[in-house]
Write an enzyme that holds these catalytic residues in place. Structure first.
Site, PDB file in Angstrom:
ATOM      1  N   GLN A   8     -50.960  37.001 -10.453  1.00  7.68           N
ATOM      2  CA  GLN A   8     -50.815  38.260 -11.164  1.00  7.68           C
ATOM      3  C   GLN A   8     -49.662  39.073 -10.585  1.00  7.68           C
ATOM      4  O   GLN A   8     -49.448  39.111  -9.378  1.00  7.68           O
ATOM      5  CB  GLN A   8     -52.117  39.053 -11.060  1.00  7.68           C
ATOM      6  CG  GLN A   8     -52.269  40.136 -12.099  1.00  7.68           C
ATOM      7  CD  GLN A   8     -53.695  40.666 -12.149  1.00  7.68           C
ATOM      8  OE1 GLN A   8     -54.624  39.974 -11.761  1.00  7.68           O
ATOM      9  NE2 GLN A   8     -53.861  41.883 -12.628  1.00  7.68           N
ATOM     10  N   SER A  85     -53.170  32.995  -5.536  1.00  8.52           N
ATOM     11  CA  SER A  85     -54.299  33.787  -6.049  1.00  8.52           C
ATOM     12  C   SER A  85     -54.786  33.194  -7.374  1.00  8.52           C
ATOM     13  O   SER A  85     -55.285  32.066  -7.409  1.00  8.52           O
ATOM     14  CB  SER A  85     -53.898  35.254  -6.188  1.00  8.52           C
ATOM     15  OG  SER A  85     -55.022  36.073  -6.449  1.00  8.52           O
ATOM     16  N   LEU A  86     -54.629  33.913  -8.485  1.00  3.68           N
ATOM     17  CA  LEU A  86     -55.010  33.394  -9.794  1.00  3.68           C
ATOM     18  C   LEU A  86     -54.412  32.012 -10.044  1.00  3.68           C
ATOM     19  O   LEU A  86     -55.044  31.145 -10.664  1.00  3.68           O
ATOM     20  CB  LEU A  86     -54.538  34.373 -10.880  1.00  3.68           C
ATOM     21  CG  LEU A  86     -54.500  33.839 -12.306  1.00  3.68           C
ATOM     22  CD1 LEU A  86     -55.903  33.655 -12.843  1.00  3.68           C
ATOM     23  CD2 LEU A  86     -53.685  34.759 -13.195  1.00  3.68           C
ATOM     24  N   ARG A 110     -63.395  36.057 -14.409  1.00  2.06           N
ATOM     25  CA  ARG A 110     -62.823  36.617 -13.191  1.00  2.06           C
ATOM     26  C   ARG A 110     -62.025  37.882 -13.504  1.00  2.06           C
ATOM     27  O   ARG A 110     -62.168  38.923 -12.856  1.00  2.06           O
ATOM     28  CB  ARG A 110     -61.922  35.573 -12.529  1.00  2.06           C
ATOM     29  CG  ARG A 110     -61.230  36.000 -11.232  1.00  2.06           C
ATOM     30  CD  ARG A 110     -60.287  34.870 -10.800  1.00  2.06           C
ATOM     31  NE  ARG A 110     -59.776  34.992  -9.436  1.00  2.06           N
ATOM     32  CZ  ARG A 110     -58.603  35.535  -9.120  1.00  2.06           C
ATOM     33  NH1 ARG A 110     -57.838  36.025 -10.073  1.00  2.06           N
ATOM     34  NH2 ARG A 110     -58.204  35.579  -7.855  1.00  2.06           N
ATOM     35  N   HIS A 193     -58.039  41.318  -3.475  1.00  2.00           N
ATOM     36  CA  HIS A 193     -58.155  40.648  -2.169  1.00  2.00           C
ATOM     37  C   HIS A 193     -58.474  41.668  -1.072  1.00  2.00           C
ATOM     38  O   HIS A 193     -57.927  41.619   0.030  1.00  2.00           O
ATOM     39  CB  HIS A 193     -56.891  39.850  -1.841  1.00  2.00           C
ATOM     40  CG  HIS A 193     -56.673  38.690  -2.756  1.00  2.00           C
ATOM     41  ND1 HIS A 193     -57.396  37.522  -2.645  1.00  2.00           N
ATOM     42  CD2 HIS A 193     -55.853  38.535  -3.827  1.00  2.00           C
ATOM     43  CE1 HIS A 193     -57.014  36.691  -3.609  1.00  2.00           C
ATOM     44  NE2 HIS A 193     -56.086  37.290  -4.337  1.00  2.00           N
ATOM     45  N   GLN A 242     -62.200  33.045  -2.258  1.00  2.67           N
ATOM     46  CA  GLN A 242     -60.818  33.489  -2.414  1.00  2.67           C
ATOM     47  C   GLN A 242     -60.693  34.970  -2.745  1.00  2.67           C
ATOM     48  O   GLN A 242     -59.781  35.657  -2.266  1.00  2.67           O
ATOM     49  CB  GLN A 242     -60.143  32.655  -3.514  1.00  2.67           C
ATOM     50  CG  GLN A 242     -58.670  32.909  -3.686  1.00  2.67           C
ATOM     51  CD  GLN A 242     -58.242  32.808  -5.132  1.00  2.67           C
ATOM     52  OE1 GLN A 242     -58.700  33.558  -5.982  1.00  2.67           O
ATOM     53  NE2 GLN A 242     -57.376  31.851  -5.412  1.00  2.67           N
TER      54      GLN A 242
END
Length: 307
Positions: A8, A85-86, A110, A193, A242
């Site tokens: 993202q 990440s994503l 998510r 995060h 994560q």
């Protein structure tokens, strides 16, 4: 060869359009649209909708997998994959660990859970350019002042992203400026995060629990460890952790170098990971492919391996 997928913040309006000329890529975008219940191609053209986490996450995932299908169709096969990440979800599809439709459904859940958490506990993220993770952690200790402020992404030895409340991020940016360090606010809708998205964790873990994890065709480097993994159970466990863990991308790049890969391809709408690699990796050529034309141009070069 490594193939990596951005996360993202790499989105831009119209990012799906370059892939529509390729049948396999268009099929990915169509299947993902059907799975989430709205036209992702149209969503990718709407700058306002791309500011929403619940929209941009499945959109970026679909574009990443679409890009990979073009690479795959041209005979390009990686020896290792990773995603930021994503982007880890797209990497798991590329490695054959997850199937496309259930994966995009999990990504949509998510994104929705993270959007809801961000609405309830607003936050922000900023990249500190020129600070190590250890130095950034010191900034967190000084600027936090009781608010949530954490290291979210260890992108390179000299680039670290902080996540936290808007007030804490502003204090961290001000402190960074006093140290002659550039701070760049990220295009995200929350403090990801970090503990600010704790409320999203049950929904995200439930979505992951509903997925079938297959043995990968090539190693996948999860964000939580930054080390190659081939066990379906390990990949599931690390993916479930994560959301609240730092993205250890610097360690991921070290693992790619250690794998012997001489070429890194970034599949998707941006070149952010390729630029990081060029600044941080030695002995590895880094190229971003954002359209079928760029894939064909890459393949015209004799040194690009395809098998």
């Amino acid at each position: 060869m490594a193939v990596v997928f951005p996360g993202q913040g790499s989105q831009y309006p119209g990012m799906a359009d370059p892939w529509l000329s390729d049948d396999a890529a268009r099929a990915v975008l169509t299947e993902c649209s059907d799975a989430v219940g709205y036209d992702l191609i149209d969503a990718c053209r709407d700058e306002h909708r791309l500011t929403r986490t619940d929209i941009v996450q499945p959109a970026l995932f679909a574009c990443g997998v679409a890009a990979y299908r073009v690479l795959e169709g041209e005979g390009i096969r990686p020896t290792v994959v990773a995603g930021h990440s994503l982007g880890e979800y797209a990497a798991l599809v590329a490695a054959g660990v997850l199937e496309l439709r259930p994966a995009v459904e999990a990504v949509a859940e998510r994104g929705a859970a993270m959007q809801e958490a961000a609405d309830a506990a607003p936050g922000a993220m900023t990249a500190l350019l020129g600070l190590s993770p250890e130095e950034a952690a010191e900034v967190c200790r000084i600027a936090g002042r009781g608010d949530v402020l954490a290291v979210a992404n260890e992108n390179s030895p000299r680039q670290t992203v902080l996540s936290g409340t808007t007030e804490a991020i502003e204090r961290a940016e001000a402190l960074a400026r006093t140290r002659k360090v550039k701070a760049v606010r990220l295009k995200v809708a929350g403090g990801f995060h970090s503990p600010l998205v704790q409320a999203a964790l049950p929904r995200v873990r439930a979505a992951i629990a509903g997925l079938t994890f297959h043995t990968p065709a090539v190693p996948v480097i999860p964000n939580v460890s930054g080390r190659p993994a081939t066990s379906p159970q390990e990949l599931r466990d690390l993916l479930s952790r994560q959301l609240l863990s730092p993205v250890r991308w610097s360690r991921t790049m070290d693992s790619i170098v250690g794998s012997g890969a001489g070429l890194l391809l970034e599949a998707g709408p941006s070149d952010v990971l390729a630029r990081l690699a060029r600044r941080s990796m030695t002995g590895v050529r880094a190229v971003a492919v954002g359209s079928p034309a760029e894939v064909r141009a890459l393949l015209s070069e004799a040194e690009v391996p395809a098998r």
